[in-house]
Design a protein around this motif. Sequence first.
Motif, PDB file in Angstrom:
ATOM      1  N   MET A  83       0.834  -1.213   0.000  1.00  0.00           N
ATOM      2  CA  MET A  83       0.000   0.000   0.000  1.00  0.00           C
ATOM      3  C   MET A  83       0.866   1.260   0.000  1.00  0.00           C
ATOM      4  O   MET A  83       0.341   2.355   0.107  1.00  0.00           O
ATOM      5  N   LYS A  84       2.171   1.072  -0.100  1.00  0.00           N
ATOM      6  CA  LYS A  84       3.057   2.236  -0.015  1.00  0.00           C
ATOM      7  C   LYS A  84       2.715   3.260  -1.112  1.00  0.00           C
ATOM      8  O   LYS A  84       2.657   2.935  -2.272  1.00  0.00           O
ATOM      9  N   PHE A 122      -0.020   4.573  -1.781  1.00  0.00           N
ATOM     10  CA  PHE A 122      -1.365   4.429  -2.352  1.00  0.00           C
ATOM     11  C   PHE A 122      -2.171   5.722  -2.243  1.00  0.00           C
ATOM     12  O   PHE A 122      -2.773   6.176  -3.206  1.00  0.00           O
ATOM     13  N   LYS A 129      -1.167   8.607  -2.015  1.00  0.00           N
ATOM     14  CA  LYS A 129      -0.588   9.733  -2.750  1.00  0.00           C
ATOM     15  C   LYS A 129      -0.991   9.666  -4.220  1.00  0.00           C
ATOM     16  O   LYS A 129      -0.907  10.644  -4.945  1.00  0.00           O
ATOM     17  N   SER A 130      -1.380   8.468  -4.672  1.00  0.00           N
ATOM     18  CA  SER A 130      -1.723   8.295  -6.089  1.00  0.00           C
ATOM     19  C   SER A 130      -3.083   8.916  -6.375  1.00  0.00           C
ATOM     20  O   SER A 130      -3.891   9.125  -5.469  1.00  0.00           O
ATOM     21  N   SER A 131      -3.323   9.204  -7.653  1.00  0.00           N
ATOM     22  CA  SER A 131      -4.606   9.822  -8.013  1.00  0.00           C
ATOM     23  C   SER A 131      -5.759   8.903  -7.631  1.00  0.00           C
ATOM     24  O   SER A 131      -6.761   9.353  -7.061  1.00  0.00           O
ATOM     25  N   ILE A 132      -5.629   7.615  -7.927  1.00  0.00           N
ATOM     26  CA  ILE A 132      -6.731   6.699  -7.636  1.00  0.00           C
ATOM     27  C   ILE A 132      -6.899   6.546  -6.122  1.00  0.00           C
ATOM     28  O   ILE A 132      -8.028   6.508  -5.620  1.00  0.00           O
ATOM     29  N   LYS A 151      -8.790   9.374  -4.796  1.00  0.00           N
ATOM     30  CA  LYS A 151     -10.201   9.257  -5.191  1.00  0.00           C
ATOM     31  C   LYS A 151     -10.915   8.214  -4.334  1.00  0.00           C
ATOM     32  O   LYS A 151     -12.096   8.344  -4.034  1.00  0.00           O
ATOM     33  N   VAL A 152     -10.183   7.167  -3.950  1.00  0.00           N
ATOM     34  CA  VAL A 152     -10.792   6.141  -3.089  1.00  0.00           C
ATOM     35  C   VAL A 152     -11.156   6.768  -1.734  1.00  0.00           C
ATOM     36  O   VAL A 152     -12.227   6.497  -1.185  1.00  0.00           O
TER      37      VAL A 152
END
Lengths: 256, 262
Positions: free
Chosen positions: B1-2, B4, B6-9, B12-13
């Motif tokens: 999950m490192k 995670f 920070k990512s766009s998706i 959004k989650v």
Amino acid sequence: MAEGHKSLNLTLRVWRQANRQAKGEFKVYNVKDISTEASFLEMMDILNEQLINEQVPEGPVAFDHDCREGICGMCSLFINGRAHGPDDDITTCQLHMRKFNDGDTITIEPWRSGGFPIIKDLMVDRTAYDKIMQAGGFVSVSTGGVPDANAIPISKVIADEAMDAAACIGCGACAATCKNGSAMLFVSAKVSQLALLPQGKVEAAKRAKAMVKKMDELGFGNCTNTGACELECPKSVSISHIARLNREFLKANIKD
Amino acid sequence: MKGFFKSSIGKKVLMSVSGLFLILFLLFHLCMNLVVVFSASAYNEVCAFLGSNWYAVAGTMVLAAGFLVHIVYAFILTAQNRKARGTDRYDNQNLPAGVEFASKNMLVLGVIVCCGLLVHFGQFWAKMMYAELAGTEGQFAPTDGAAWINWYFHDSPLAVAFVIVYLVWFAALWLHLNHGFWSAFHTVGLSNNVWIPRLKCIAKWFSTIICAGFAFVVIFAACGGINTKSDCCNKEKCGAKTECHQEAPCNPQTCPNAEQGK
Ligand code: HEM
Ligand code: SF4
Ligand code: FES
């Protein structure tokens, strides 16, 4: 010329911009006697010939094109407020002048999105999509020689779904249309086409993470599911692939 | 999950999960509000229970955290999206029909929802849950929710203005949920070609039921439908059959009918 064609006299408002830094502006040109049987890009060629003959200071209009049969994804153009022009499910090179009427004014703009900086006039830099592909849009495991077609059974439903995603030609209309400058439709098509098939499943987790990481790094926006992309995609790639990308990405992250 | 979140998706989650959590809360809140339509005293019992109960206070903290996550990420995501879009604008963009208005204006709608919330907090939460915890005195008892509702939407000189503000608030919420509901499922991957139309249909019904429910309670109160009188607690002496005639909650000591009672 075939019977039944008509000639159009048109006013074109074309975006002219010398280079990325220069300030662009619309220039108005008139073209005459354009056949309704001509393609849109042929009309652009005629315009350019005219501009060369007239020796206008800004020179001919730079625009992208290659195959001119809807498969390479090179042609772009935002025509009368829509990516790839007023027709649905086609690329600019597949657009014909019969979609227009005599006396029309046609506004022609480049893709305008943070991810696609303008190179010149109507030509934009779409290498960002190539970079996303390079990050993981491929199968790198050795698959050996060409296997027997029936050696790996794949259901018709799955094969069709993968094929629909594989139809993406990387034209960039999705990000160009999106109010969030998001490349999710493109990335989801590329992730989907491989994640659905056994050959691509092996690296599905790695691929989803790598491609999303690259997409974020390149500064594309976050999808808010407006669905504008699928309406303008020349290949009708569905936003259901975005749901699959989200699923693949979540799965990949939960696994490690 | 490192990385995670920070990512766009991943971001959004967070938006989706916090949004769905807020939706659950709305459902609970609506059920509570509807009680007042049937019985003011039953509603006040619910208020009394939720005001003095530390579980409810803890629940409020969790709820506040949910709002905080949702609002903070709403601004982060919207700022990133504006940057991604770039400064160049199309001379004209005429999208074909099919793009929901709400999907393009979630932040604006969210901000309207937020403003409505602030008004609502000043009117009810501060006068009820907070007043009870802090022990402050108000015009009505903190547990007399029905009286507060009746005041704001019926008796107060600003009642009409409050009703309008609340209806605008619910309209914005309706639009926000109309898109948000199905979008939240899509974001966590729980959607496909079959379910997109189904989720959109459920979203329409769900947001309509929720918002119409809230609006109904407000209009019901505005029409004077809330019975703020309590049940008579002095039946042997007082003439009232069921409802107390006093202004304040029934009190045998101050009952004007006590003496004439049969
Ligand atoms: C009761 C209150 C609220 C509920 C039930 C709610 C619910 C939702 C839901 C379910 C979503 C969809 C998430 C997704 O697309 O994955 C959403 C999105 C959104 N909400 Fe809310 N919301 C509420 C209040 C707010 C507030 C107060 C704001 C901002 C000030 C806000 C701003 C947004 C924005 C900007 C989005 C779009 C985010 C995106 O798609 O990237 N919301 N909301
Ligand atoms: S998803 Fe459609 S619009 Fe986007 S790049 Fe592929 S073909 Fe073009
Ligand atoms: S030029 Fe190849 S798709 Fe249009």
